[in-house]
Design a protein around this motif. Structure first.
Motif, PDB file in Angstrom:
ATOM      1  N   GLY A 183      -6.205  -1.730  10.659  1.00 33.66           N
ATOM      2  CA  GLY A 183      -4.877  -1.304  11.496  1.00 33.66           C
ATOM      3  C   GLY A 183      -4.265  -0.192  10.943  1.00 33.66           C
ATOM      4  O   GLY A 183      -4.582   0.142   9.718  1.00 33.66           O
ATOM      5  N   PHE A 184      -3.176   0.183  11.342  1.00 31.50           N
ATOM      6  CA  PHE A 184      -2.103   1.284  11.036  1.00 31.50           C
ATOM      7  C   PHE A 184      -1.163   0.571  10.122  1.00 31.50           C
ATOM      8  O   PHE A 184      -0.801  -0.832  10.301  1.00 31.50           O
ATOM      9  N   ASP A 185      -0.340   1.345   9.438  1.00 34.76           N
ATOM     10  CA  ASP A 185       0.846   1.185   8.872  1.00 34.76           C
ATOM     11  C   ASP A 185       2.238   0.712  10.019  1.00 34.76           C
ATOM     12  O   ASP A 185       2.440   1.512  10.685  1.00 34.76           O
ATOM     13  N   ALA A 186       2.489  -0.697  10.097  1.00 30.43           N
ATOM     14  CA  ALA A 186       3.316  -1.242  10.763  1.00 30.43           C
ATOM     15  C   ALA A 186       4.809  -1.331  10.453  1.00 30.43           C
ATOM     16  O   ALA A 186       5.624  -1.829  11.174  1.00 30.43           O
ATOM     17  N   GLY A 187       4.786  -1.136   9.043  1.00 32.88           N
ATOM     18  CA  GLY A 187       6.078  -1.052   8.337  1.00 32.88           C
ATOM     19  C   GLY A 187       6.258  -2.371   7.637  1.00 32.88           C
ATOM     20  O   GLY A 187       7.369  -2.756   7.384  1.00 32.88           O
ATOM     21  N   LYS A 188       5.486  -3.256   7.749  1.00 35.05           N
ATOM     22  CA  LYS A 188       5.452  -4.858   7.294  1.00 35.05           C
ATOM     23  C   LYS A 188       5.540  -4.636   5.688  1.00 35.05           C
ATOM     24  O   LYS A 188       4.899  -3.815   5.038  1.00 35.05           O
ATOM     25  N   VAL A 189       6.346  -5.722   5.378  1.00 31.99           N
ATOM     26  CA  VAL A 189       6.531  -5.625   3.774  1.00 31.99           C
ATOM     27  C   VAL A 189       5.997  -6.893   3.255  1.00 31.99           C
ATOM     28  O   VAL A 189       5.945  -8.102   4.065  1.00 31.99           O
TER      29      VAL A 189
END
Length: 346
Positions: free
Chosen positions: A89-95
């Motif tokens: 997937g893409f970077d969704a900003g999850k940490v």
């Protein structure tokens, strides 16, 4: 030149749709491709009759792949061939638990990262050591090739696609249930609901229970047709929203952890209906922001990312002697061997 051999190492159902466009390119070039499925989360009945499936790691070693492609964040380093990260997937900003972005992390597993656009390319290149033990080559994301070749659909009524991540902390599904039930019952729009395969079963059953003439719950290993046919998406912080927005279509999010100006983010379920109406009106400020986002995330809309990916893989195979030796991550690879139950050559 001898026929090159590629292996797809998969553990989730979404991997089928990600890698099949690459498989088409491999076959078209007259090369060899095989699959290896690991774990209980993948449904092996999704394999097609013509696809070659290896049953165990002994067969993988006998196959001797030149490259192993992983739609995952980590990989074993003891298999033959170079390891290629194609992303799930893409970077969704999850940490992660330490507050660090979990997408841009070097785990010393891969020889090649096939990045999706300028944003991801720049961030992975910034992580390259000198000398580097991996390549970063921008190819576009192979999973989206069918999306950009899918026929455009004109719906009689606007179609809303509701997607959600499984994370209890991030999921919009439990918060929007009553609003979706109420709005869909009006018949103003058609609704399709599709969740991450790890979504808790009780949430899935609640949405199945509100199915009607105007709302359908779908379980599938290929979300591309759903993305292509919908006019607007309702989501949260799932990376699937990026796949959708790359078509130039609006997305309404609920409590997105990092809402940019290309999203219509809400934190009150009562605002869902009015925000969907705003999104469907496609205001200029929103659409301009979406177009800027596309150019950074995935500007490739030609449907040829799989071909570029294969070129990048072959380039890395041919020049792998130029890469520095990967750092040895004993703990990670011990865990990987234990997970795979494979101790030969150890």
């Amino acid at each position: 030149m001898a026929t090159r051999r590629y292996l797809f190492f998969v553990s989730q159902n979404y991997s089928y749709a990600i890698l099949r466009p690459v498989q088409e390119q491999i076959i078209a070039r007259g090369e060899s491709v095989a699959w290896y499925a690991h774990g209980d989360s993948i449904d092996r009945s999704y394999f097609r009759e013509h696809e070659r499936v290896l049953n165990d790691l002994d067969e993988v070693f006998a196959y001797k792949p030149d490259a192993v492609l992983y739609p995952s964040n980590q990989a074993p380093t003891f298999l033959p061939g170079i390891n290629v990260a194609v992303f799930h997937g893409f970077d969704a900003g999850k940490v992660d638990k330490k507050g660090n972005n979990d997408h841009f992390k070097i785990r010393n597993c891969f020889d090649l990262y096939c990045t999706q656009g300028p944003d991801s390319t720049q961030k992975f290149k910034a992580l390259m050591p000198a000398p580097s033990h991996f390549n970063v080559i921008e190819t576009g994301w192979c999973a989206l090739d069918p999306l950009f070749s899918h026929p455009r659909v004109v719906n009689k009524r606007p179609k809303i696609l509701l997607c959600s991540t499984f994370s209890k902390k991030l999921s919009c599904a439990p918060h929007l249930l009553q609003q979706v039930k109420q709005i869909s019952a009006s018949g103003e729009w058609d609704w399709v609901v599709q969740f991450h395969p790890k979504m808790p079963k009780d949430i899935v059953e609640q949405y199945k229970s509100i199915q009607s003439e105007y709302l359908t719950y779908v379980e599938t290993d290929d979300v591309i047709p759903l993305l292509a046919e919908a006019d607007l998406m309702v989501c949260d912080t799932s990376s699937v929203l990026i796949m959708f927005i790359l078509q130039g279509k609006p997305v309404v999010t609920f409590n997105n952890i990092d809402p940019g100006d290309y999203l219509l983010d809400i934190n009150d379920p009562e605002k869902l209906q009015e925000t969907i109406r705003r999104g469907l009106s496609r205001p200029d400020t929103l659409m301009n922001a979406i177009n800027r986002f596309i150019q950074q995330q995935h500007p490739y809309q030609d449907g040829h990312s799989s071909s570029r990916l294969l070129d990048a893989v072959n380039e890395t195979i041919d020049n792998q002697h130029r890469l520095a030796k990967k750092p040895i991550d004993i703990i990670r690879q011990f865990k990987m061997r234990r997970k795979l139950g494979y101790w030969k050559f150890f």
